[in-house]
Design an enzyme around this catalytic site. Structure first.
Site, PDB file in Angstrom:
ATOM      1  N   LYS A 212     -38.566  -3.513 -12.104  1.00 25.92           N
ATOM      2  CA  LYS A 212     -37.327  -3.577 -10.381  1.00 25.92           C
ATOM      3  C   LYS A 212     -38.522  -4.354  -9.900  1.00 25.92           C
ATOM      4  O   LYS A 212     -38.450  -5.778  -9.081  1.00 25.92           O
ATOM      5  CB  LYS A 212     -38.545  -1.849  -9.698  1.00 25.92           C
ATOM      6  CG  LYS A 212     -38.410  -2.835  -8.044  1.00 25.92           C
ATOM      7  CD  LYS A 212     -36.727  -2.402  -7.079  1.00 25.92           C
ATOM      8  CE  LYS A 212     -36.439  -2.706  -6.270  1.00 25.92           C
ATOM      9  NZ  LYS A 212     -35.648  -3.769  -5.471  1.00 25.92           N
ATOM     10  N   ARG A 259     -28.798 -20.389  -1.665  1.00 25.27           N
ATOM     11  CA  ARG A 259     -29.336 -21.012  -0.955  1.00 25.27           C
ATOM     12  C   ARG A 259     -31.027 -21.364   0.072  1.00 25.27           C
ATOM     13  O   ARG A 259     -31.458 -20.693  -0.607  1.00 25.27           O
ATOM     14  CB  ARG A 259     -28.794 -20.227   0.615  1.00 25.27           C
ATOM     15  CG  ARG A 259     -27.715 -19.770   0.558  1.00 25.27           C
ATOM     16  CD  ARG A 259     -26.964 -18.730   1.301  1.00 25.27           C
ATOM     17  NE  ARG A 259     -27.138 -19.765   2.636  1.00 25.27           N
ATOM     18  CZ  ARG A 259     -25.578 -20.859   3.447  1.00 25.27           C
ATOM     19  NH1 ARG A 259     -24.873 -21.061   2.594  1.00 25.27           N
ATOM     20  NH2 ARG A 259     -26.235 -21.265   4.194  1.00 25.27           N
ATOM     21  N   CYS A 268     -39.570  -6.606   1.056  1.00 24.46           N
ATOM     22  CA  CYS A 268     -39.262  -6.264   0.123  1.00 24.46           C
ATOM     23  C   CYS A 268     -40.296  -7.486  -1.137  1.00 24.46           C
ATOM     24  O   CYS A 268     -41.425  -7.250  -1.484  1.00 24.46           O
ATOM     25  CB  CYS A 268     -38.437  -5.819  -0.209  1.00 24.46           C
ATOM     26  SG  CYS A 268     -37.743  -4.054  -0.262  1.00 24.46           S
ATOM     27  N   ARG A 334     -40.154  -7.799   9.587  1.00 29.54           N
ATOM     28  CA  ARG A 334     -41.509  -8.205   9.239  1.00 29.54           C
ATOM     29  C   ARG A 334     -41.103  -9.261   7.787  1.00 29.54           C
ATOM     30  O   ARG A 334     -40.085  -9.597   7.023  1.00 29.54           O
ATOM     31  CB  ARG A 334     -40.860  -6.868   8.014  1.00 29.54           C
ATOM     32  CG  ARG A 334     -41.695  -4.969   8.304  1.00 29.54           C
ATOM     33  CD  ARG A 334     -41.550  -4.651   8.361  1.00 29.54           C
ATOM     34  NE  ARG A 334     -40.244  -3.971   7.413  1.00 29.54           N
ATOM     35  CZ  ARG A 334     -40.276  -3.154   6.983  1.00 29.54           C
ATOM     36  NH1 ARG A 334     -41.113  -2.568   6.394  1.00 29.54           N
ATOM     37  NH2 ARG A 334     -38.556  -2.411   6.581  1.00 29.54           N
TER      38      ARG A 334
HETATM   39  N1  NAI Z   1     -36.600  -1.354   1.964  1.00 33.21           N
HETATM   40  C1  NAI Z   1     -35.118  -2.063   0.620  1.00 33.21           C
HETATM   41  O1  NAI Z   1     -34.467  -2.329   1.171  1.00 33.21           O
HETATM   42  C2  NAI Z   1     -36.038  -1.266  -0.183  1.00 33.21           C
HETATM   43  C3  NAI Z   1     -36.660  -0.968  -0.489  1.00 33.21           C
HETATM   44  N2  NAI Z   1     -37.197   0.050  -2.075  1.00 33.21           N
HETATM   45  C4  NAI Z   1     -38.733   0.730  -2.376  1.00 33.21           C
HETATM   46  O2  NAI Z   1     -38.415   1.723  -1.389  1.00 33.21           O
HETATM   47  C5  NAI Z   1     -39.639   2.485  -1.650  1.00 33.21           C
HETATM   48  C6  NAI Z   1     -39.472   2.655   0.437  1.00 33.21           C
HETATM   49  O3  NAI Z   1     -38.532   1.719   1.395  1.00 33.21           O
HETATM   50  P1  NAI Z   1     -37.781   2.090   3.101  1.00 33.21           P
HETATM   51  O4  NAI Z   1     -37.283   2.924   2.810  1.00 33.21           O
HETATM   52  O5  NAI Z   1     -37.786   1.121   3.424  1.00 33.21           O
HETATM   53  O6  NAI Z   1     -39.605   2.119   3.676  1.00 33.21           O
HETATM   54  P2  NAI Z   1     -39.438   3.021   4.896  1.00 33.21           P
HETATM   55  O7  NAI Z   1     -40.856   2.556   5.587  1.00 33.21           O
HETATM   56  O8  NAI Z   1     -37.977   2.412   5.270  1.00 33.21           O
HETATM   57  O9  NAI Z   1     -39.104   4.274   5.299  1.00 33.21           O
HETATM   58  C7  NAI Z   1     -40.214   5.130   4.359  1.00 33.21           C
HETATM   59  C8  NAI Z   1     -39.976   6.850   5.323  1.00 33.21           C
HETATM   60  O10 NAI Z   1     -41.059   7.945   3.835  1.00 33.21           O
HETATM   61  C9  NAI Z   1     -41.404   8.658   5.839  1.00 33.21           C
HETATM   62  N3  NAI Z   1     -43.103   9.109   4.669  1.00 33.21           N
HETATM   63  C10 NAI Z   1     -44.155   8.594   5.369  1.00 33.21           C
HETATM   64  N4  NAI Z   1     -45.664   9.350   4.448  1.00 33.21           N
HETATM   65  C11 NAI Z   1     -44.381  10.759   4.469  1.00 33.21           C
HETATM   66  C12 NAI Z   1     -44.556  12.257   3.477  1.00 33.21           C
HETATM   67  N5  NAI Z   1     -45.777  12.093   3.185  1.00 33.21           N
HETATM   68  N6  NAI Z   1     -43.299  12.531   3.683  1.00 33.21           N
HETATM   69  C13 NAI Z   1     -42.351  12.136   3.720  1.00 33.21           C
HETATM   70  N7  NAI Z   1     -41.755  11.357   4.299  1.00 33.21           N
HETATM   71  C14 NAI Z   1     -43.201  10.611   4.605  1.00 33.21           C
HETATM   72  C15 NAI Z   1     -41.709   7.503   6.819  1.00 33.21           C
HETATM   73  O11 NAI Z   1     -41.887   8.113   7.906  1.00 33.21           O
HETATM   74  C16 NAI Z   1     -40.179   7.007   6.908  1.00 33.21           C
HETATM   75  O12 NAI Z   1     -39.304   7.118   7.602  1.00 33.21           O
HETATM   76  C17 NAI Z   1     -40.689   1.786  -0.816  1.00 33.21           C
HETATM   77  O13 NAI Z   1     -41.253   1.564  -2.228  1.00 33.21           O
HETATM   78  C18 NAI Z   1     -39.909   0.007  -1.354  1.00 33.21           C
HETATM   79  O14 NAI Z   1     -40.463  -0.799  -2.013  1.00 33.21           O
HETATM   80  C19 NAI Z   1     -36.462  -0.264  -2.996  1.00 33.21           C
HETATM   81  C20 NAI Z   1     -35.252  -0.722  -2.732  1.00 33.21           C
HETATM   82  C21 NAI Z   1     -35.014  -1.917  -1.440  1.00 33.21           C
HETATM   83  O1  UGA Z   2     -36.693  -4.104  -3.205  1.00 32.74           O
HETATM   84  C1  UGA Z   2     -36.435  -4.593  -2.464  1.00 32.74           C
HETATM   85  O2  UGA Z   2     -36.488  -3.903  -1.402  1.00 32.74           O
HETATM   86  C2  UGA Z   2     -34.549  -5.887  -2.144  1.00 32.74           C
HETATM   87  O3  UGA Z   2     -34.941  -6.084  -1.677  1.00 32.74           O
HETATM   88  C3  UGA Z   2     -34.634  -7.319  -1.737  1.00 32.74           C
HETATM   89  O4  UGA Z   2     -32.997  -7.419  -0.770  1.00 32.74           O
HETATM   90  P1  UGA Z   2     -33.634  -8.127   0.314  1.00 32.74           P
HETATM   91  O5  UGA Z   2     -35.335  -8.229   0.827  1.00 32.74           O
HETATM   92  O6  UGA Z   2     -32.775  -6.400   1.845  1.00 32.74           O
HETATM   93  O7  UGA Z   2     -32.958  -9.366   1.177  1.00 32.74           O
HETATM   94  P2  UGA Z   2     -32.344 -10.566   0.098  1.00 32.74           P
HETATM   95  O8  UGA Z   2     -30.766 -10.752   0.470  1.00 32.74           O
HETATM   96  O9  UGA Z   2     -32.651 -10.611  -1.344  1.00 32.74           O
HETATM   97  O10 UGA Z   2     -33.083 -11.667   0.921  1.00 32.74           O
HETATM   98  C4  UGA Z   2     -34.397 -11.369   0.795  1.00 32.74           C
HETATM   99  C5  UGA Z   2     -35.167 -12.629   1.109  1.00 32.74           C
HETATM  100  O11 UGA Z   2     -34.464 -14.174   0.725  1.00 32.74           O
HETATM  101  C6  UGA Z   2     -34.075 -15.141   1.651  1.00 32.74           C
HETATM  102  N1  UGA Z   2     -33.002 -16.241   0.786  1.00 32.74           N
HETATM  103  C7  UGA Z   2     -31.460 -15.246  -0.207  1.00 32.74           C
HETATM  104  C8  UGA Z   2     -31.120 -16.120  -1.004  1.00 32.74           C
HETATM  105  C9  UGA Z   2     -30.608 -16.902  -1.268  1.00 32.74           C
HETATM  106  O12 UGA Z   2     -30.025 -17.556  -1.995  1.00 32.74           O
HETATM  107  N2  UGA Z   2     -31.536 -18.122  -0.039  1.00 32.74           N
HETATM  108  C10 UGA Z   2     -33.021 -16.925   0.621  1.00 32.74           C
HETATM  109  O13 UGA Z   2     -33.841 -17.684   1.346  1.00 32.74           O
HETATM  110  C11 UGA Z   2     -33.260 -14.235   2.891  1.00 32.74           C
HETATM  111  O14 UGA Z   2     -33.098 -15.105   3.889  1.00 32.74           O
HETATM  112  C12 UGA Z   2     -34.878 -13.292   2.804  1.00 32.74           C
HETATM  113  O15 UGA Z   2     -35.710 -13.676   3.464  1.00 32.74           O
HETATM  114  C13 UGA Z   2     -33.656  -7.215  -2.819  1.00 32.74           C
HETATM  115  O16 UGA Z   2     -32.368  -8.636  -3.158  1.00 32.74           O
HETATM  116  C14 UGA Z   2     -32.651  -6.029  -3.639  1.00 32.74           C
HETATM  117  O17 UGA Z   2     -32.201  -6.447  -4.502  1.00 32.74           O
HETATM  118  C15 UGA Z   2     -33.950  -5.547  -3.575  1.00 32.74           C
HETATM  119  O18 UGA Z   2     -33.937  -4.188  -3.559  1.00 32.74           O
END
Ligand code: NAI
Ligand code: UGA
EC number: 1.1.1.22
Length: 431
Positions: A212, A259, A268, A334
């Site tokens: 990851k 891009r 992230c 963020r």
């Molecule tokens: N946001 C994304 O696009 C992605 C995130 N991740 C990873 O997934 C994980 C979660 O990320 P998000 O969903 O974005 O976080 P988020 O901050 O959106 O959601 C986390 C949720 O957990 C809840 N929470 C906190 N403490 C708790 C507890 N003790 N028991 C139950 N619920 C609790 C919060 O109230 C919140 O609703 C992170 O490690 C992140 O790095 C991975 C891939 C994509």
């Molecule tokens: O770990 C995570 O949470 C996620 O982080 C990113 O997803 P995300 O942050 O939602 O968005 P992206 O589409 O990857 O863009 C990230 C940043 O890169 C920038 N970017 C992306 C692509 C590009 O060509 N150029 C560029 O400047 C975007 O503007 C943005 O600010 C990864 O793409 C996901 O695979 C991963 O699960």
């Protein structure tokens, strides 16, 4: 399968709705009562395309939410989708994961029979086995390898396309120490794994954890490299987009994530690259390349404002800032590069007027320190402006009429579509 999901944020809610859609019985365990009520009322607590309709369809039947961890006892598998933020020094902060694992372990103490716990949050190698596992054993009285199994299954979805990414991933990575955990996850994801375009990677837990970080580090590095090449292209008077389109035709490189412009932000890439750098240092390795990846990224907003300043004297100038979210399609601000642009403009005495279709409220709430005027449309932001910068590539900025500006000077950090003939100055950051 009966599935519990701890944490109902971007990942937990998306996965819960999608797994219900795939035919599983799902319960979200979440500490925020507002989120729990929203899901149980059949509504989506976050904005993601395809999510609201799935929650509306399954809520109250195969999709439920609760604040009570006891619900995990009626399930076979629990997915931990808790946040893994960064500490002040950039390192991984595991406090929330630890608290969640404690609550989960305590709830499992009263469960008869086996249970599988899967870490889906992004965590550094060793966290699942050396931090989460021992807490679960201590609190539940169960033993890993006996009546408790542990697995790590990282998530690769992107915000804005979360549902589609989850249901149609390039790969599913399963890190497990025993065959029964791996086979439960294969069953959970069966409809996804049946797709021809989804690869299944079965590995050990540490490798799954690092895959990851390596994935995000690679993508962030690719964008920083593209930005560095773009900065060099600009110095030569060449168009980085033309150059990199050709480079991307090389199958070893790929056309995606090419891009160049203002750089990467979001919840992230910044936190995960920082956590990996801090983790590497803790292990005794100096991650020189990743340090440079961050340095290149951090310089882009200043470079954009420098470029604008070659055309407009910024002291007292009214500057339209188009876009505030970290990328189009989301209201998430963020680590958005647009916020750095605002800070640079402010520091140079400019008066920024910002517009974004969905993110203004978030900036207003979380950054009251910024002295920014907000506009209700791009046209309003551009009215009487001495210059404009494009900070987020929202499609609605394509082919925008730059009427009403005091001077039609546009500096673009995202390569929108523009009719240059209408403008006094049009400059791309990397073209
Ligand atoms: N946001 C994304 O696009 C992605 C995130 N991740 C990873 O997934 C994980 C979660 O990320 P998000 O969903 O974005 O976080 P988020 O901050 O959106 O959601 C986390 C949720 O957990 C809840 N929470 C906190 N403490 C708790 C507890 N003790 N028991 C139950 N619920 C609790 C919060 O109230 C919140 O609703 C992170 O490690 C992140 O790095 C991975 C891939 C994509
Ligand atoms: O770990 C995570 O949470 C996620 O982080 C990113 O997803 P995300 O942050 O939602 O968005 P992206 O589409 O990857 O863009 C990230 C940043 O890169 C920038 N970017 C992306 C692509 C590009 O060509 N150029 C560029 O400047 C975007 O503007 C943005 O600010 C990864 O793409 C996901 O695979 C991963 O699960």
């Amino acid at each position: 399968m009966n599935v519990s999901i701890i944490g109902s944020g971007y990942v937990g809610t998306t996965i819960a709705a999608c797994l219900a859609d795939l035919g599983h019985d799902v319960i979200n365990v979440e500490i925020d009562e507002g989120i729990v009520e929203t899901i149980n009322a059949g509504e989506a607590p976050i904005h993601e395309s395809g999510l609201a309709e799935r929650i509306a369809e399954h809520a109250g039947t195969t999709l439920r939410a609760t604040t009570d961890y006891a619900a995990v006892r009626d399930t076979d598998v629990t997915l931990l989708c808790l946040p893994t933020p960064q500490s002040e020094d950039g390192s991984l902060d595991l406090a929330i994961m630890q608290a969640g694992a404690e609550s989960l372990g305590r709830a499992l103490a009263d469960k008869d029979g086996d249970h599988l716990v899967v870490v889906k949050s992004t965590v550094l190698p060793g966290t699942t086995e050396d931090v989460v596992g021992p807490i679960l054993e201590d609190e539940s009285g169960k033993r890993i390898g006996e009546d408790l199994s542990l697995a790590m299954n990282p998530e690769f979805l992107r915000m804005g396309t979360a549902v589609e990414d989850f249901l149609e991933p390039d790969k599913v990575v399963v890190g497990a120490t025993n065959e029964s955990a791996a086979s439960t996850l294969r069953e959970l994801y069966a409809p996804i794994l049946d797709r021809d375009d989804t690869d299944l990677v079965e590995t050990d837990i540490r490798e799954a954890e690092l895959i990851k970080y390596a994935n995000n580090a690679f993508l962030a590095s690719k964008v920083s490299l593209v930005n560095e090449l773009g900065n060099i292209a600009k110095e030569y008077g060449a168009d980085a987009y033309e150059v990199l389109e050709a480079v991307g035709l090389d199958g070893r490189i790929s056309e995606r994530f090419m891009r160049s412009g203002l750089g990467w932000g979001g919840s992230c890439f910044p936190k995960d690259v920082d956590a990996l750098r801090a983790g590497a240092r803790e292990q005794g390795y100096d991650p020189a390349l990743l340090d440079a990846v961050v340095a290149v990224n951090d310089a882009q907003p200043r470079r954009l404002v420098d470029l604008l300043e070659t055309h407009v004297s910024l002291e007292g100038a009214r500057i339209a800032v188009l876009g505030l979210s970290f990328k189009p399609g989301t209201d998430d601000i963020r680590k958005s590069r647009a916020l750095d642009v605002l800070e640079h403009l402010e520091a140079r005495g400019a008066h920024p007027v910002a517009y974004d279709p969905v993110a203004i409220e978030n900036v207003r709430e979380s950054r009251p320190d910024l002295e920014v005027e907000y506009a209700e449309s791009a046209a309003e932001a551009l009215e009487e402006a001495d210059g404009a910068v494009v900070a987020t590539g929202w499609p609605e900025f394509d082919d925008l009429a730059f009427d009403g500006m005091a001077r039609r000077i546009v500096v673009d950090g995202r390569r929108i579509s523009v009719d240059e003939a209408d403008l006094e100055v049009y400059e791309g950051l990397t073209w």
